[in-house]
Scaffold this active site. Structure first.
Site, mmCIF file in Angstrom:
data_model
loop_
_atom_site.group_PDB
_atom_site.id
_atom_site.type_symbol
_atom_site.label_atom_id
_atom_site.label_comp_id
_atom_site.label_asym_id
_atom_site.label_seq_id
_atom_site.Cartn_x
_atom_site.Cartn_y
_atom_site.Cartn_z
ATOM 1 N N GLU A 116 62.452 49.219 -38.534
ATOM 2 C CA GLU A 116 62.441 47.899 -37.901
ATOM 3 C C GLU A 116 61.671 47.899 -36.593
ATOM 4 O O GLU A 116 61.695 48.867 -35.842
ATOM 5 C CB GLU A 116 63.871 47.442 -37.632
ATOM 6 C CG GLU A 116 64.433 46.754 -38.853
ATOM 7 C CD GLU A 116 65.416 45.665 -38.488
ATOM 8 O OE1 GLU A 116 65.705 44.818 -39.333
ATOM 9 O OE2 GLU A 116 65.889 45.648 -37.342
ATOM 10 N N CYS A 129 59.687 46.379 -29.289
ATOM 11 C CA CYS A 129 60.564 47.546 -29.419
ATOM 12 C C CYS A 129 60.205 48.266 -30.714
ATOM 13 O O CYS A 129 60.328 47.686 -31.798
ATOM 14 C CB CYS A 129 62.012 47.044 -29.444
ATOM 15 S SG CYS A 129 63.206 48.356 -29.666
ATOM 16 N N CYS A 136 67.880 59.348 -37.370
ATOM 17 C CA CYS A 136 67.943 60.126 -36.129
ATOM 18 C C CYS A 136 68.759 61.385 -36.395
ATOM 19 O O CYS A 136 69.737 61.334 -37.142
ATOM 20 C CB CYS A 136 68.608 59.291 -35.025
ATOM 21 S SG CYS A 136 68.504 60.045 -33.388
ATOM 22 N N CYS A 140 74.997 59.848 -31.738
ATOM 23 C CA CYS A 140 75.724 59.148 -30.682
ATOM 24 C C CYS A 140 76.789 58.277 -31.356
ATOM 25 O O CYS A 140 76.492 57.570 -32.325
ATOM 26 C CB CYS A 140 74.759 58.320 -29.849
ATOM 27 S SG CYS A 140 73.480 59.358 -29.105
ATOM 28 N N CYS A 143 76.319 54.438 -31.951
ATOM 29 C CA CYS A 143 75.010 53.983 -32.443
ATOM 30 C C CYS A 143 74.967 53.996 -33.955
ATOM 31 O O CYS A 143 75.307 55.000 -34.583
ATOM 32 C CB CYS A 143 73.913 54.882 -31.879
ATOM 33 S SG CYS A 143 72.280 54.523 -32.562
ATOM 34 N N GLY A 201 65.454 56.270 -33.746
ATOM 35 C CA GLY A 201 65.009 57.644 -33.551
ATOM 36 C C GLY A 201 64.995 58.110 -32.112
ATOM 37 O O GLY A 201 65.081 57.321 -31.176
ATOM 38 N N GLU A 202 64.902 59.422 -31.970
ATOM 39 C CA GLU A 202 64.799 60.048 -30.649
ATOM 40 C C GLU A 202 63.331 60.441 -30.445
ATOM 41 O O GLU A 202 62.860 61.428 -31.026
ATOM 42 C CB GLU A 202 65.727 61.280 -30.580
ATOM 43 C CG GLU A 202 65.528 62.173 -29.367
ATOM 44 C CD GLU A 202 65.462 61.422 -28.038
ATOM 45 O OE1 GLU A 202 66.446 60.771 -27.666
ATOM 46 O OE2 GLU A 202 64.412 61.499 -27.367
ATOM 47 N N LEU A 256 72.159 56.839 -20.651
ATOM 48 C CA LEU A 256 73.166 57.599 -19.905
ATOM 49 C C LEU A 256 74.572 57.339 -20.469
ATOM 50 O O LEU A 256 75.249 58.259 -20.921
ATOM 51 C CB LEU A 256 73.076 57.228 -18.422
ATOM 52 C CG LEU A 256 73.925 58.067 -17.488
ATOM 53 C CD1 LEU A 256 73.527 59.533 -17.516
ATOM 54 C CD2 LEU A 256 73.837 57.530 -16.056
ATOM 55 N N HIS A 257 75.032 56.125 -20.369
ATOM 56 C CA HIS A 257 76.263 55.640 -21.011
ATOM 57 C C HIS A 257 77.575 56.217 -20.502
ATOM 58 O O HIS A 257 78.650 55.720 -20.858
ATOM 59 C CB HIS A 257 76.203 55.800 -22.534
ATOM 60 C CG HIS A 257 74.975 55.218 -23.165
ATOM 61 N ND1 HIS A 257 74.494 53.972 -22.843
ATOM 62 C CD2 HIS A 257 74.112 55.712 -24.091
ATOM 63 C CE1 HIS A 257 73.401 53.718 -23.547
ATOM 64 N NE2 HIS A 257 73.146 54.764 -24.295
ATOM 65 N N CYS A 375 71.688 38.929 -27.371
ATOM 66 C CA CYS A 375 71.446 40.351 -27.236
ATOM 67 C C CYS A 375 72.198 41.108 -28.330
ATOM 68 O O CYS A 375 71.670 42.004 -28.963
ATOM 69 C CB CYS A 375 71.907 40.806 -25.859
ATOM 70 S SG CYS A 375 71.365 42.442 -25.446
HETATM 71 N N1 SAH Z 1 67.138 57.428 -29.311
HETATM 72 C C1 SAH Z 1 66.691 56.886 -28.105
HETATM 73 C C2 SAH Z 1 66.015 55.544 -28.229
HETATM 74 C C3 SAH Z 1 66.582 54.555 -29.227
HETATM 75 S S1 SAH Z 1 68.141 53.808 -28.903
HETATM 76 C C4 SAH Z 1 67.838 56.797 -27.127
HETATM 77 O O1 SAH Z 1 68.966 57.031 -27.516
HETATM 78 O O2 SAH Z 1 67.568 56.535 -25.961
HETATM 79 C C5 SAH Z 1 67.838 52.503 -27.706
HETATM 80 C C6 SAH Z 1 69.040 52.190 -26.846
HETATM 81 O O3 SAH Z 1 70.042 51.441 -27.567
HETATM 82 C C7 SAH Z 1 69.729 53.442 -26.343
HETATM 83 O O4 SAH Z 1 70.057 53.319 -24.984
HETATM 84 C C8 SAH Z 1 70.966 53.478 -27.193
HETATM 85 O O5 SAH Z 1 71.954 54.254 -26.588
HETATM 86 C C9 SAH Z 1 71.317 52.005 -27.309
HETATM 87 N N2 SAH Z 1 72.247 51.684 -28.392
HETATM 88 C C10 SAH Z 1 72.464 52.364 -29.537
HETATM 89 N N3 SAH Z 1 73.431 51.760 -30.276
HETATM 90 C C11 SAH Z 1 73.821 50.667 -29.597
HETATM 91 C C12 SAH Z 1 74.786 49.627 -29.851
HETATM 92 N N4 SAH Z 1 75.487 49.610 -30.971
HETATM 93 N N5 SAH Z 1 74.913 48.657 -28.934
HETATM 94 C C13 SAH Z 1 74.163 48.657 -27.809
HETATM 95 N N6 SAH Z 1 73.247 49.610 -27.509
HETATM 96 C C14 SAH Z 1 73.080 50.607 -28.386
HETATM 97 FE FE1 SF4 Z 2 71.088 56.348 -31.665
HETATM 98 FE FE2 SF4 Z 2 69.343 57.108 -29.758
HETATM 99 FE FE3 SF4 Z 2 71.632 58.463 -30.143
HETATM 100 FE FE4 SF4 Z 2 69.690 58.589 -32.002
HETATM 101 S S1 SF4 Z 2 69.599 59.346 -29.897
HETATM 102 S S2 SF4 Z 2 71.889 58.336 -32.388
HETATM 103 S S3 SF4 Z 2 68.865 56.500 -31.895
HETATM 104 S S4 SF4 Z 2 71.408 56.318 -29.445
#
Ligand code: SAH
Ligand code: SF4
Length: 396
Positions: A116, A129, A136, A140, A143, A201-202, A256-257, A375
């Site tokens: 996507e 984006c 991935c 996480c 995610c 993806g990362e 960061l989260h 969002c």
């Molecule tokens: N893998 C990379 C880039 C893709 S994710 C990364 O983790 O940074 C893009 C952003 O969306 C990241 O900050 C991720 O943590 C966040 N994200 C993933 N799942 C989400 C969700 N369900 N709700 C809100 N943000 C989310």
């Molecule tokens: Fe999702 Fe990014 Fe974590 Fe992969 S690295 S699982 S895309 S938040």
């Protein structure tokens, strides 16, 4: 101009023809060499094609009017200028567009993979984006992509092609329709001004392809996106952060989260390998940081998990001394997730602490709850169900 001696590629079945759209300069050079273009012409030919492909966005070799008819004919027998196939395009009321794209199937793949790409228009800018991998390897816990195993890395052309396809669809080739005298329209007319590697993806686990793709995207004689307007988001692959800074030099975002290792270990498991202190060191040393060039820290708002005021204060403390922006992301729920999005009031209070510490507008509040909803929808679309699951849900 005399016709170049070209190899006969008629034997290649039409369906197997590779696309030149998205290739790097080296990739184009190899394609032209394979098509029989003599070594001494390569530089000039690559330059011509580069401009047609990346400034004008042409989709037909016959539009390349300064390329000889013979070469065009030969290129057509061997290659296409195709973009990924659009499985679906959704346009939201606020202009956001989401494409589900089907990529060309590789030999070993049972079926064509899908990714996507999302375009988000805002006042004065438009952000695209894009994805860097199919699935991935990381997991996480909040995610949706993390629940999907890695299918494969995207190659550089597949990453660039997302930008090209988006430009096609929103009419964003400023070079395509110039005034009658052939001059190009100014880049200031562009719709896509920013690119974020925040799709699937990362990106730092697909370093070489993402770097090559961003070289194409930022090439001043082509797509011309400023590196200051390209942001790579990483979950924290610490050893690759300095290398990315040195070799690719785009803006950086960190997922960061959490502000302590115990919680971040759970939310972003790569933290067990590269804990927060190491991540912060890598950020502090990221090349070229200044107040005008800050790292974005993404912080997903999870109800009762990471959204207390103590955590807001801890966040501010953690980032002290790093030129930083904070992006609070309302969590987008997906089927079977154990998390919920924080209440709006909690997000506002959290944002207030962050605001007081000097970080401007970390959540998009002006349009209030509507935007929170939008969002959420957007995230939900960009982290949408896999095609197989969608098919299950939708008998059509
Ligand atoms: N893998 C990379 C880039 C893709 S994710 C990364 O983790 O940074 C893009 C952003 O969306 C990241 O900050 C991720 O943590 C966040 N994200 C993933 N799942 C989400 C969700 N369900 N709700 C809100 N943000 C989310
Ligand atoms: Fe999702 Fe990014 Fe974590 Fe992969 S690295 S699982 S895309 S938040």
């Amino acid at each position: 101009m005399t016709a170049a001696p070209l190899i006969n590629l008629d034997a290649v079945p039409a369906s197997a023809k590779p696309s030149l759209a998205g290739l790097t300069r080296d990739g184009l050079k190899a394609a032209l060499t394979a098509a029989g273009v003599p070594e001494k012409q390569l530089r000039m030919r690559v330059g011509q094609l580069w401009s047609w492909i990346y400034v004008r966005g042409v989709t037909d070799f016959d539009q390349m009017t300064d390329v000889s008819r013979d070469l065009r004919a030969h290129l057509k027998t061997a290659y296409t200028l195709d973009r990924p196939e659009i499985v679906s395009e959704q346009i939201s009321i606020d202009g956001t567009r989401k494409w589900l794209l089907r990529l060309a199937k590789r030999g070993h793949e049972a079926r064509a993979p899908e990714i996507e790409t999302v375009y988000i228009p805002e006042s004065g800018r438009g952000t695209l984006c894009i994805s860097s991998q199919i699935g991935c390897t990381l997991t996480c816990s909040f995610c949706h992509t993390g629940t999907q195993r890695l299918v494969r890395n995207l190659d550089a052309a597949e990453i660039v092609a997302q930008i090209m396809l988006a430009r096609d669809r929103i009419g964003d080739w400023p070079g395509a329709a110039g005034p009658a005298d052939g001059r190009l329209l100014p880049n200031s007319d562009r719709k896509i001004t920013n690119v974020v590697l925040m799709g699937m993806g990362e990106p730092l686990y697909n370093f070489d392809n993402v770097r090559a793709a961003m070289e194409v995207a930022s090439d001043g004689e082509g797509l011309s996106l400023s590196k200051r307007r390209i942001t790579l988001s990483t979950s924290g692959v610490v050893p690759e952060i300095p290398r990315w800074g040195e070799e690719a030099d785009t803006m950086l975002a960190i997922s960061l989260h959490a502000t302590n290792d115990a919680l971040r270990d759970e939310l972003v498991p790569i933290n067990r390998k590269y804990p927060i202190a190491q991540l912060m060191d890598a950020c502090r040393n990221y090349p070229g940081l200044s107040n005008a060039r800050r790292i974005t820290f993404e912080y997903v708002m999870l109800k009762g998990v990471n959204d207390s005021l103590a955590e807001a204060r801890a966040l501010v403390k953690l980032l002290a001394g790093i030129p930083a922006k904070i992006n609070l992301i309302p969590f987008n729920p997906w089927p079977a997730t154990r998390y919920e999005c924080s209440d709006w009031e909690t997000i506002e209070r959290f944002a207030e602490v962050v605001n007081h510490a000097g970080y401007a507008s970390p959540v998009r509040t002006p349009r209030g709850r509507d935007i929170l909803a939008a969002c959420g929808q957007l995230r939900s679309e960009s982290l949408k169900l896999r095609a197989s699951e969608r098919r299950d849900a939708d008998p059509a």
